[in-house]
Design a protein around this motif. Structure first.
Motif, PDB file in Angstrom:
ATOM      1  N   GLY A 182      57.894  16.560  47.774  1.00  0.00           N
ATOM      2  CA  GLY A 182      58.567  16.526  46.496  1.00  0.00           C
ATOM      3  C   GLY A 182      59.552  15.900  45.436  1.00  0.00           C
ATOM      4  N   ARG A 183      60.273  14.942  47.493  1.00  0.00           N
ATOM      5  CA  ARG A 183      61.742  14.287  47.112  1.00  0.00           C
ATOM      6  C   ARG A 183      60.801  13.252  46.026  1.00  0.00           C
ATOM      7  N   THR A 184      59.997  12.502  45.927  1.00  0.00           N
ATOM      8  CA  THR A 184      59.692  11.359  45.672  1.00  0.00           C
ATOM      9  C   THR A 184      59.238  11.994  43.929  1.00  0.00           C
ATOM     10  N   GLY A 185      58.809  12.808  43.419  1.00  0.00           N
ATOM     11  CA  GLY A 185      58.681  13.505  41.938  1.00  0.00           C
ATOM     12  C   GLY A 185      57.221  14.005  42.437  1.00  0.00           C
ATOM     13  N   LEU A 186      56.708  13.910  43.095  1.00  0.00           N
ATOM     14  CA  LEU A 186      55.289  13.881  43.090  1.00  0.00           C
ATOM     15  C   LEU A 186      55.036  14.816  45.195  1.00  0.00           C
ATOM     16  N   ASN A 187      54.680  15.143  45.242  1.00  0.00           N
ATOM     17  CA  ASN A 187      54.136  16.607  46.581  1.00  0.00           C
ATOM     18  C   ASN A 187      54.373  15.206  47.585  1.00  0.00           C
ATOM     19  N   TRP A 188      54.084  13.851  47.291  1.00  0.00           N
ATOM     20  CA  TRP A 188      53.815  13.819  48.991  1.00  0.00           C
ATOM     21  C   TRP A 188      53.955  11.941  48.044  1.00  0.00           C
ATOM     22  N   GLY A 189      54.425  11.005  49.259  1.00  0.00           N
ATOM     23  CA  GLY A 189      55.371   9.889  49.013  1.00  0.00           C
ATOM     24  C   GLY A 189      53.938   8.790  48.691  1.00  0.00           C
ATOM     25  N   HIS A 190      52.879   9.349  49.225  1.00  0.00           N
ATOM     26  CA  HIS A 190      51.623   8.363  49.411  1.00  0.00           C
ATOM     27  C   HIS A 190      50.571   8.279  48.423  1.00  0.00           C
ATOM     28  N   GLN A 191      51.439  10.115  47.125  1.00  0.00           N
ATOM     29  CA  GLN A 191      50.736  10.334  46.671  1.00  0.00           C
ATOM     30  C   GLN A 191      50.512   9.124  45.245  1.00  0.00           C
ATOM     31  N   HIS A 192      51.497   7.942  45.228  1.00  0.00           N
ATOM     32  CA  HIS A 192      52.075   7.221  44.089  1.00  0.00           C
ATOM     33  C   HIS A 192      51.207   6.364  44.253  1.00  0.00           C
ATOM     34  N   TRP A 193      50.328   6.248  45.225  1.00  0.00           N
ATOM     35  CA  TRP A 193      49.182   5.058  45.742  1.00  0.00           C
ATOM     36  C   TRP A 193      48.152   5.382  45.862  1.00  0.00           C
ATOM     37  N   GLY A 194      47.826   7.074  45.270  1.00  0.00           N
ATOM     38  CA  GLY A 194      46.534   7.397  45.352  1.00  0.00           C
ATOM     39  C   GLY A 194      45.775   7.637  46.563  1.00  0.00           C
ATOM     40  N   ILE A 195      46.137   7.068  48.235  1.00  0.00           N
ATOM     41  CA  ILE A 195      45.765   6.915  49.078  1.00  0.00           C
ATOM     42  C   ILE A 195      45.156   8.109  49.904  1.00  0.00           C
ATOM     43  N   LYS A 196      44.033   7.867  51.027  1.00  0.00           N
ATOM     44  CA  LYS A 196      44.094   9.594  51.189  1.00  0.00           C
ATOM     45  C   LYS A 196      44.355   9.191  53.025  1.00  0.00           C
ATOM     46  N   PRO A 197      45.256   9.841  53.636  1.00  0.00           N
ATOM     47  CA  PRO A 197      45.422   9.473  55.050  1.00  0.00           C
ATOM     48  C   PRO A 197      44.967  10.270  55.541  1.00  0.00           C
ATOM     49  N   ASP A 198      45.198  10.443  56.811  1.00  0.00           N
ATOM     50  CA  ASP A 198      44.480  11.058  57.981  1.00  0.00           C
ATOM     51  C   ASP A 198      45.786  12.331  58.424  1.00  0.00           C
ATOM     52  N   LEU A 199      46.612  12.211  58.590  1.00  0.00           N
ATOM     53  CA  LEU A 199      47.783  12.702  59.192  1.00  0.00           C
ATOM     54  C   LEU A 199      48.737  12.462  58.301  1.00  0.00           C
ATOM     55  N   ILE A 200      49.785  14.053  58.063  1.00  0.00           N
ATOM     56  CA  ILE A 200      50.583  13.511  57.153  1.00  0.00           C
ATOM     57  C   ILE A 200      51.784  13.894  58.396  1.00  0.00           C
ATOM     58  N   VAL A 201      53.243  13.183  57.960  1.00  0.00           N
ATOM     59  CA  VAL A 201      54.480  14.146  59.265  1.00  0.00           C
ATOM     60  C   VAL A 201      55.633  14.671  57.875  1.00  0.00           C
ATOM     61  N   ALA A 202      55.988  15.565  58.056  1.00  0.00           N
ATOM     62  CA  ALA A 202      56.706  15.924  57.352  1.00  0.00           C
ATOM     63  C   ALA A 202      58.223  16.848  58.098  1.00  0.00           C
ATOM     64  N   GLY A 203      58.983  16.387  57.558  1.00  0.00           N
ATOM     65  CA  GLY A 203      60.223  17.309  57.983  1.00  0.00           C
ATOM     66  C   GLY A 203      61.269  17.514  56.908  1.00  0.00           C
ATOM     67  N   LYS A 204      62.567  17.547  57.297  1.00  0.00           N
ATOM     68  CA  LYS A 204      64.069  17.843  56.155  1.00  0.00           C
ATOM     69  C   LYS A 204      63.200  18.819  55.077  1.00  0.00           C
TER      70      LYS A 204
END
Ligand SMILES: Cc1ncc(COP(=O)(O)O)c(C=O)c1O
Length: 422
Positions: A233-255
């Motif tokens: 949510g930090r960037t206003g969407l659940n995940w930052g990569h969603q601003h570009w509509g891409i599909k990763p294989d692995l997501i790393v999160a923390g903080k």
């Protein structure tokens, strides 16, 4: 607290650290009663705000029931956190979750998972993980190896694995690096959707991430997005990569996973990534405190609060206001080279001359000076920058800030920059 006592705390003796007595709402309260507006969310961590009684209650209940359980066994909190993430947060197809104790551990684990994935599938030549120059992926030797934060790697270089790097903002560069290294040697590519600590919230060009996704797919290279700072949510969407509509294989999160109430991180993968590992009967060694029950219980409540209170949407809307007010008040400042970011991950790049982009001399440590001047004015922002972005500050407050706090951040920063540059 007596400053002499406080001075016993740092491992390397130096300046006496600030003493924080308590945290409340969006405020850090010092030992001598000063209130500091936490516009850095600590280290871009705090999302639901400080001092939430719901979290204290959940933590007490969790500890009252379970303390330590080996990481591979299930508990109610661990399973519920997987369910919360899969049902409400992760992109479609992400069903596998591994919890660890922070961002650096998440990156370390993701790199090991990528290698184990290829090894299990019989592609033993694939081991290299391509990173970006500029990037920060944590302070373990693996994180520093895949990263490129010159200040934080400095002096440790001989101990780091020499891994290929792709220039961070060039959509065509990765294909050339892969060609040069040989695709059959590459296990994964790792990048921050928006470069945080190393780049002061640098947002890549629109065609960057789609180009990266395409070339990774073409060569069967796993795409790891490091969302330790940008995720949840930090960037206003659940995940930052969603601003570009891409599909990763692995997501790393923390903080933000635990909102700062417990040391937590996580690695999330699709079935396709994990299936060969399962078929081969392989695995990855855990860290002793991985998926600690208390951290899982707290994270579950943090995510629930964010959903119930609509805090991701709030990060987008209040982030847009903060950005607008920063543009208005600092957009023409002679020492502000750029204002950028998304949602509530915003960066201000500082320069000796905004027109030519000439940086301040590195010895001036201008970002650190601005942060110090802001602190003198009761405002905490996070210093950032490396390599081509030498001096930047990150603004990443709790998602619960109000319009009034926005004005305090903007005026405090303007005064701090003016005071620091003299
Ligand atoms: C993108 C990114 N990855 C990894 C890390 C390392 O996380 P931690 O400091 O929790 O180990 C950070 C920390 O700032 C980060 O911003």
């Amino acid at each position: 607290m007596d400053p002499q006592r406080a001075a016993r705390f740092p491992f390397v003796p130096g300046d006496t650290p600030i003493v924080i007595d308590r945290t409340e709402d969006v405020w850090l309260v010092t030992g001598d009663g000063r209130r500091i507006l936490d516009a850095g969310g600590g280290a871009i961590v705090t999302n639901i705000g400080h001092g939430r009684p719901e979290i204290a209650r959940v933590a007490a209940e969790a500890l009252g029931r379970i303390d330590y359980v080996v990481p591979v066994w299930a508990t109610e909190a661990r399973v519920s956190l997987v369910e919360e993430l899969v049902d409400h947060w992760l992109p479609d197809g992400f069903t596998r979750c591994a919890f660890v104790s922070g961002g650096s551990e998440s990156v370390d684990l993701a790199v090991r998972v990528a290698r184990t994935h290829h090894l299990s599938a019989g592609r033993s030549s694939r081991w290299k993980v391509i990173g970006r120059d500029v990037a920060y992926h944590g302070s373990t030797l693996s994180g520093l190896s895949v990263g490129a934060h010159d200040r934080r790697r400095s002096g440790l270089e001989p101990m780091l694995t020499d891994l290929p790097k792709s220039p961070w903002l060039d959509p065509d560069a990765l294909a050339k690096v892969i060609e040069f290294e040989g695709p059959e040697t590459i296990a994964a590519f790792i990048g921050e959707p928006i470069t945080g600590a190393a780049g002061g919230a640098m947002v890549p060009p629109e065609d960057y991430w789609p180009a990266v996704e395409e070339v990774c797919r073409r060569h069967e290279i796993l795409l790891i997005v490091d969302e330790v700072m940008t995720g949840l949510g930090r960037t206003g969407l659940n995940w930052g990569h969603q601003h570009w509509g891409i599909k990763p294989d692995l997501i790393v999160a923390g903080k933000g996973l635990s909102g700062g109430y417990a040391p937590m991180g996580g690695v999330y993968a699709t079935d396709d990534v994990v299936a060969p590992i399962a078929e081969a009967g392989a695995g990855t060694m855990y860290y002793t405190f991985a998926g600690h029950d208390l951290g899982c219980a707290i994270s579950l409540e943090v995510l629930r609060i964010m959903r119930v209170e609509g805090l991701v949407e709030r990060a987008a809307s209040i982030g847009a206001l903060l950005r607008h007010r920063l543009d208005e008040e600092l957009g023409d400042h002679p020492h502000v080279a750029d204002i950028r970011g998304r949602g509530l991950l915003l960066g201000i790049e500082l320069a000796a001359d905004r027109n030519t982009g000439r940086p301040f001399p590195r010895a001036d440590e201008m970002a650190t000076q601005v942060v110090g001047a802001a602190l003198d004015r009761g405002l905490w922002v996070y210093p950032a920058g490396s390599g081509p972005v030498d001096d930047a500050v990150l603004i990443g407050p709790p998602f619960t800030i109000t319009e009034e706090h926005v004005e305090l951040i903007v005026s405090g920063l303007r005064d701090a920059i003016d005071a620091a540059v003299g």
